[in-house]
Write an enzyme that holds these catalytic residues in place. Structure first.
Site, PDB file in Angstrom:
ATOM      1  N   PRO A  29      31.592  14.157 -90.525  1.00  0.00           N
ATOM      2  CA  PRO A  29      32.442  14.105 -89.275  1.00  0.00           C
ATOM      3  C   PRO A  29      33.424  15.375 -89.251  1.00  0.00           C
ATOM      4  CG  PRO A  29      33.248  12.490 -90.662  1.00  0.00           C
ATOM      5  CD  PRO A  29      31.758  13.057 -91.366  1.00  0.00           C
ATOM      6  N   TRP A  30      34.369  15.071 -88.463  1.00  0.00           N
ATOM      7  CA  TRP A  30      35.481  16.057 -88.364  1.00  0.00           C
ATOM      8  C   TRP A  30      36.820  16.123 -89.120  1.00  0.00           C
ATOM      9  CZ3 TRP A  30      39.604  13.718 -86.412  1.00  0.00           C
ATOM     10  CH2 TRP A  30      39.504  12.542 -85.625  1.00  0.00           C
TER      11      TRP A  30
ATOM     12  N   LYS B 152      24.509  18.984 -91.405  1.00  0.00           N
ATOM     13  CA  LYS B 152      24.866  19.181 -89.813  1.00  0.00           C
ATOM     14  C   LYS B 152      26.450  18.886 -89.761  1.00  0.00           C
ATOM     15  CE  LYS B 152      25.591  16.629 -86.007  1.00  0.00           C
ATOM     16  NZ  LYS B 152      26.694  17.385 -85.736  1.00  0.00           N
ATOM     17  N   PRO B 153      27.422  19.896 -89.474  1.00  0.00           N
ATOM     18  CA  PRO B 153      28.872  19.543 -89.564  1.00  0.00           C
ATOM     19  C   PRO B 153      29.172  18.684 -88.102  1.00  0.00           C
ATOM     20  CG  PRO B 153      28.160  21.590 -90.055  1.00  0.00           C
ATOM     21  CD  PRO B 153      26.969  21.180 -89.647  1.00  0.00           C
ATOM     22  N   SER B 154      30.186  18.418 -88.066  1.00  0.00           N
ATOM     23  CA  SER B 154      30.473  17.796 -86.573  1.00  0.00           C
ATOM     24  C   SER B 154      30.771  18.823 -85.437  1.00  0.00           C
ATOM     25  CB  SER B 154      32.017  16.946 -86.745  1.00  0.00           C
ATOM     26  OG  SER B 154      32.368  16.740 -85.455  1.00  0.00           O
ATOM     27  N   GLU B 155      30.455  18.379 -84.233  1.00  0.00           N
ATOM     28  CA  GLU B 155      30.676  19.459 -83.212  1.00  0.00           C
ATOM     29  C   GLU B 155      32.198  19.775 -82.763  1.00  0.00           C
ATOM     30  OE1 GLU B 155      29.446  16.353 -83.220  1.00  0.00           O
ATOM     31  OE2 GLU B 155      29.748  15.304 -81.461  1.00  0.00           O
TER      32      GLU B 155
ATOM     33  N   GLU C 162      29.003   6.560 -95.308  1.00  0.00           N
ATOM     34  CA  GLU C 162      30.327   6.374 -95.629  1.00  0.00           C
ATOM     35  C   GLU C 162      30.874   6.128 -94.309  1.00  0.00           C
ATOM     36  OE1 GLU C 162      31.741   6.439 -98.508  1.00  0.00           O
ATOM     37  OE2 GLU C 162      30.267   7.140 -99.931  1.00  0.00           O
ATOM     38  N   LEU C 163      31.327   4.855 -94.004  1.00  0.00           N
ATOM     39  CA  LEU C 163      31.886   4.625 -92.715  1.00  0.00           C
ATOM     40  C   LEU C 163      33.421   4.551 -92.645  1.00  0.00           C
ATOM     41  CD1 LEU C 163      28.718   2.616 -92.045  1.00  0.00           C
ATOM     42  CD2 LEU C 163      28.974   4.689 -91.525  1.00  0.00           C
TER      43      LEU C 163
ATOM     44  N   CYS D 282      39.333   7.746 -92.881  1.00  0.00           N
ATOM     45  CA  CYS D 282      38.825   6.422 -93.110  1.00  0.00           C
ATOM     46  C   CYS D 282      39.590   5.758 -94.036  1.00  0.00           C
ATOM     47  CB  CYS D 282      37.319   6.877 -93.431  1.00  0.00           C
ATOM     48  SG  CYS D 282      37.403   7.661 -95.266  1.00  0.00           S
TER      49      CYS D 282
ATOM     50  N   GLU E 168      39.588  -0.143 -86.402  1.00  0.00           N
ATOM     51  CA  GLU E 168      39.940   1.234 -86.856  1.00  0.00           C
ATOM     52  C   GLU E 168      40.508   2.182 -85.677  1.00  0.00           C
ATOM     53  OE1 GLU E 168      36.661   4.254 -88.150  1.00  0.00           O
ATOM     54  OE2 GLU E 168      38.197   4.541 -89.905  1.00  0.00           O
TER      55      GLU E 168
ATOM     56  N   LYS F  35      31.248  -3.998 -97.552  1.00  0.00           N
ATOM     57  CA  LYS F  35      31.350  -4.643 -96.114  1.00  0.00           C
ATOM     58  C   LYS F  35      30.989  -3.414 -95.175  1.00  0.00           C
ATOM     59  CE  LYS F  35      35.104  -7.233 -96.834  1.00  0.00           C
ATOM     60  NZ  LYS F  35      36.257  -8.152 -96.593  1.00  0.00           N
TER      61      LYS F  35
HETATM   62  P1  NAD Z   1      30.856  10.129 -85.592  1.00  0.00           P
HETATM   63  O1  NAD Z   1      29.741   8.910 -85.937  1.00  0.00           O
HETATM   64  O2  NAD Z   1      31.122  10.149 -83.949  1.00  0.00           O
HETATM   65  O3  NAD Z   1      30.105  11.379 -85.867  1.00  0.00           O
HETATM   66  C1  NAD Z   1      29.899  11.914 -87.161  1.00  0.00           C
HETATM   67  C2  NAD Z   1      28.785  13.012 -87.286  1.00  0.00           C
HETATM   68  O4  NAD Z   1      27.571  12.447 -86.597  1.00  0.00           O
HETATM   69  C3  NAD Z   1      28.859  13.992 -86.302  1.00  0.00           C
HETATM   70  O5  NAD Z   1      28.404  15.221 -87.064  1.00  0.00           O
HETATM   71  C4  NAD Z   1      28.119  13.782 -85.084  1.00  0.00           C
HETATM   72  O6  NAD Z   1      27.585  14.890 -84.540  1.00  0.00           O
HETATM   73  C5  NAD Z   1      27.103  12.969 -85.608  1.00  0.00           C
HETATM   74  N1  NAD Z   1      26.380  12.114 -84.774  1.00  0.00           N
HETATM   75  C6  NAD Z   1      26.481  11.681 -83.528  1.00  0.00           C
HETATM   76  N2  NAD Z   1      25.704  10.954 -82.796  1.00  0.00           N
HETATM   77  C7  NAD Z   1      24.610  10.990 -83.801  1.00  0.00           C
HETATM   78  C8  NAD Z   1      23.193  10.392 -83.678  1.00  0.00           C
HETATM   79  N3  NAD Z   1      23.084   9.415 -82.685  1.00  0.00           N
HETATM   80  N4  NAD Z   1      22.429  10.330 -84.526  1.00  0.00           N
HETATM   81  C9  NAD Z   1      22.927  11.284 -85.868  1.00  0.00           C
HETATM   82  N5  NAD Z   1      24.167  11.937 -85.818  1.00  0.00           N
HETATM   83  C10 NAD Z   1      24.953  11.754 -84.936  1.00  0.00           C
HETATM   84  O7  NAD Z   1      32.041  10.029 -86.297  1.00  0.00           O
HETATM   85  P2  NAD Z   1      33.568  11.016 -86.255  1.00  0.00           P
HETATM   86  O8  NAD Z   1      34.111  10.660 -85.004  1.00  0.00           O
HETATM   87  O9  NAD Z   1      33.135  12.540 -86.253  1.00  0.00           O
HETATM   88  O10 NAD Z   1      34.121  10.700 -87.526  1.00  0.00           O
HETATM   89  C11 NAD Z   1      34.987   9.708 -87.466  1.00  0.00           C
HETATM   90  C12 NAD Z   1      34.547   8.407 -88.487  1.00  0.00           C
HETATM   91  O11 NAD Z   1      34.304   8.751 -89.582  1.00  0.00           O
HETATM   92  C13 NAD Z   1      35.526   7.322 -88.459  1.00  0.00           C
HETATM   93  O12 NAD Z   1      35.065   6.102 -88.388  1.00  0.00           O
HETATM   94  C14 NAD Z   1      35.855   7.479 -90.129  1.00  0.00           C
HETATM   95  O13 NAD Z   1      36.292   6.483 -90.823  1.00  0.00           O
HETATM   96  C15 NAD Z   1      34.659   7.881 -90.727  1.00  0.00           C
HETATM   97  N6  NAD Z   1      34.707   8.480 -92.030  1.00  0.00           N
HETATM   98  C16 NAD Z   1      34.550   7.802 -93.045  1.00  0.00           C
HETATM   99  C17 NAD Z   1      34.520   8.515 -94.212  1.00  0.00           C
HETATM  100  C18 NAD Z   1      34.239   7.810 -95.456  1.00  0.00           C
HETATM  101  O14 NAD Z   1      34.259   8.426 -96.570  1.00  0.00           O
HETATM  102  N7  NAD Z   1      34.130   6.611 -95.674  1.00  0.00           N
HETATM  103  C19 NAD Z   1      35.146   9.684 -94.443  1.00  0.00           C
HETATM  104  C20 NAD Z   1      35.562  10.461 -93.142  1.00  0.00           C
HETATM  105  C21 NAD Z   1      35.167   9.886 -91.950  1.00  0.00           C
END
Ligand code: NAD
Length: 476
Positions: free
Chosen positions: A149-150, A174-177, A248-249, A282, A379, A449
């Site tokens: 993610p970003w 694959k980084p975040s867009e 990691e969610l 997160c 969240e 969980k």
């Molecule tokens: P997101 O799930 O929208 O995107 C994460 C990544 O997944 C991006 O690179 C995105 O392009 C990609 N993606 C989007 N749709 C996809 C699909 N259908 N299939 C595969 N990849 C896809 O998350 P976000 O908004 O970038 O990040 C925020 C979330 O990340 C929050 O919920 C946060 O809690 C979580 N996060 C968790 C941790 C951890 O260590 N537990 C750390 C950082 C962020």
């Protein structure tokens, strides 16, 4: 227009349909553009990683260790440029961007050390049975997809890349867009160090590029950090292929403040736990559980501390908190402010966007939030803190554990015996006692969980990219 894709050791133009605009959140204006990778380019990246695997997994671990040290050194040498991108594209204050960079550097050094220790891990296994002997061999999982993610892009990618490369895996990242520029440094460093082509591939794109990678049949494992919504899609795809996945969610973590705390010290921890990275963590401790005896002293001081924070453009001024990183995130947080108004929550400070250009919101505190409010359970991913009072330790533990998530928690108490007892009772992956958000590479990261599956960092982060093989022979 950037050339953002690093495939098989070459920088290539994107051929996908999506055009990605890269924004400066403090101004709400784009400053770069790039074209996403096409599905065919995702195929090429996975094929390159597959082709590079046999040679890479058989390199001497000390060679991999020295390359990982090279990554750490090169990151440090690019310090100013890397800080500038994070400040501009993430909106991070400089001191936070520095913490991220130092964390990424420490991660590469740490997994270089673990790579050097790998040969010693392949050892004989004592057997009770007579006439047989056996040995363990730790092997790389293979070709791994890494989707991030970003919010902490440099760090989150380091936590995956360093152990995966140490283990002998080849990777497609694959980084975040939202933040597609910073991880290009990893490709540039791979070039500088002469990493064999195909060992590290970086493809940029939106959801459909991520889906093309996570659905790809050429991967041996996928490691994903991001939202629960996408995480569950990634897991479904892994399930269809019976393939391992690390997730990691999200989180909705608690900070528990007991009566015996120094209120000013507690305020410092609470503010950091919700306002670092503008709350886009997160691990944000976004549910404040405060004991009855200290609540009336603590809440006004907390309110004052949040009001004192300097919120602004990290590139232009000295700030404690920057903007939210994306417009989508700004809309989401503003949606929660509207919900709070509809629910009639008591807002002690904030609860609104700032009246200026860019995606700024005020540090926010709601008091006595009911536990069935969506602000208490969901969240938010912004600097929005909800508080709730408790009277007994048992009540505090029950309230903290009453969540669909289980990432982290912070316990603040002068009674260390109690703090340790509470830490043991919390259903989370990481607990801080009288400290906040301190992450060390030697300890694990990950949740219980709904916060995910598996652990990053520490030796567990390396095991996530290893497969265990045993060789048993008859001595016969
Ligand atoms: P997101 O799930 O929208 O995107 C994460 C990544 O997944 C991006 O690179 C995105 O392009 C990609 N993606 C989007 N749709 C996809 C699909 N259908 N299939 C595969 N990849 C896809 O998350 P976000 O908004 O970038 O990040 C925020 C979330 O990340 C929050 O919920 C946060 O809690 C979580 N996060 C968790 C941790 C951890 O260590 N537990 C750390 C950082 C962020």
């Amino acid at each position: 227009m950037h050339t953002p894709h690093y495939i098989d050791g070459r920088w290539v133009e994107g051929l996908g349909d999506d055009c990605i605009s890269v924004f400066e959140p403090a101004r709400g204006q784009p400053f770069a553009e790039l074209r996403a990778a096409s599905v065919a380019q995702v195929d090429q990246a996975v094929a390159a990683a597959r082709l590079a695997l046999p040679a890479w997994k058989n390199t001497c671990p000390s060679e991999r260790a020295s390359l990982l040290r090279g990554f750490a050194i090169q990151l440090d040498q690019r310090r100013e440029a890397l800080l500038a991108v994070q400040m501009q594209n993430n909106g991070k204050p400089r001191h936070e961007a520095e913490i991220d960079l130092d964390d990424a550097i420490a991660t590469f050094h740490y997994y270089a050390d673990l790579a050097e220790q790998l040969p010693g891990k392949n050892r004989d296994v004592p057997l009770a049975a007579v006439g047989f002997s056996a040995r363990t061999r730790l092997e790389p999982v293979g070709v791994v997809g890494l989707i991030v993610p970003w919010n902490f892009p440099l760090v989150t990618s380091a936590w995956k890349l360093a152990p995966a490369l140490a283990a002998g895996c080849t990777v497609v990242l694959k980084p975040s867009e939202v933040t597609p520029l910073i991880e290009q440094a990893y490709g540039q460093i791979a070039d500088t160090l002469g990493l064999p082509p195909g060992v590290l591939n970086i493809i940029n794109g939106m959801a459909r590029t991520g889906a093309a990678l996570s659905n790809h049949k050429g991967l041996d494992k996928l490691s994903f950090t991001g939202s629960n919504t996408v995480g569950s899609q990634v897991m479904r795809s892994a399930a269809e292929q019976c393939r391992p996945v690390t997730l990691e969610l999200g989180g909705k973590s608690a900070i528990l403040v007991f009566d015996d705390c120094d209120p000013d010290q507690a305020v410092e921890w609470i503010v950091a736990g919700i306002c670092w990275n503008a709350g886009q963590m997160c691990s944000a401790t976004s549910r404040l559980l405060v004991q009855d005896g200290i609540a009336d002293t603590l809440l006004p001081r907390l309110q004052a501390a949040l009001q004192k924070l300097r919120v602004g453009n990290p590139l232009a001024e000295e700030v404690d908190m920057g903007p939210l990183t994306s417009q989508a995130q700004w809309h989401k947080v503003c949606g929660y402010f509207a919900s709070a108004r509809e629910e009639g929550l008591q807002c002690l400070t904030g609860g609104q966007a700032l009246d200026r250009d860019g995606w700024f919101v005020s540090p926010t505190l709601y008091a006595d939030v009911p536990t069935d409010s969506r602000l208490w359970t969901e969240e938010i991913f912004g600097p929005v803190l909800c508080s709730h009072r408790f009277s007994t330790e048992q009540q505090a533990i029950a309230l903290a554990n009453d969540s669909a998530f289980g990432l982290v928690a912070t316990v603040c108490s002068a009674d260390l015996v109690r703090a340790e007892r509470v830490a043991d009772a919390l259903e989370v992956g990481h607990v801080w006692i009288n400290s906040v958000q301190a992450v060390f590479v030697e300890t694990s990261w990950g949740g219980t969980k709904g916060s995910g599956i598996g652990r990053e960092l520490g030796p567990w982060g390396l095991s996530a990219y290893q497969s265990v093989k045993h060789v048993t022979r008859c001595l016969g």
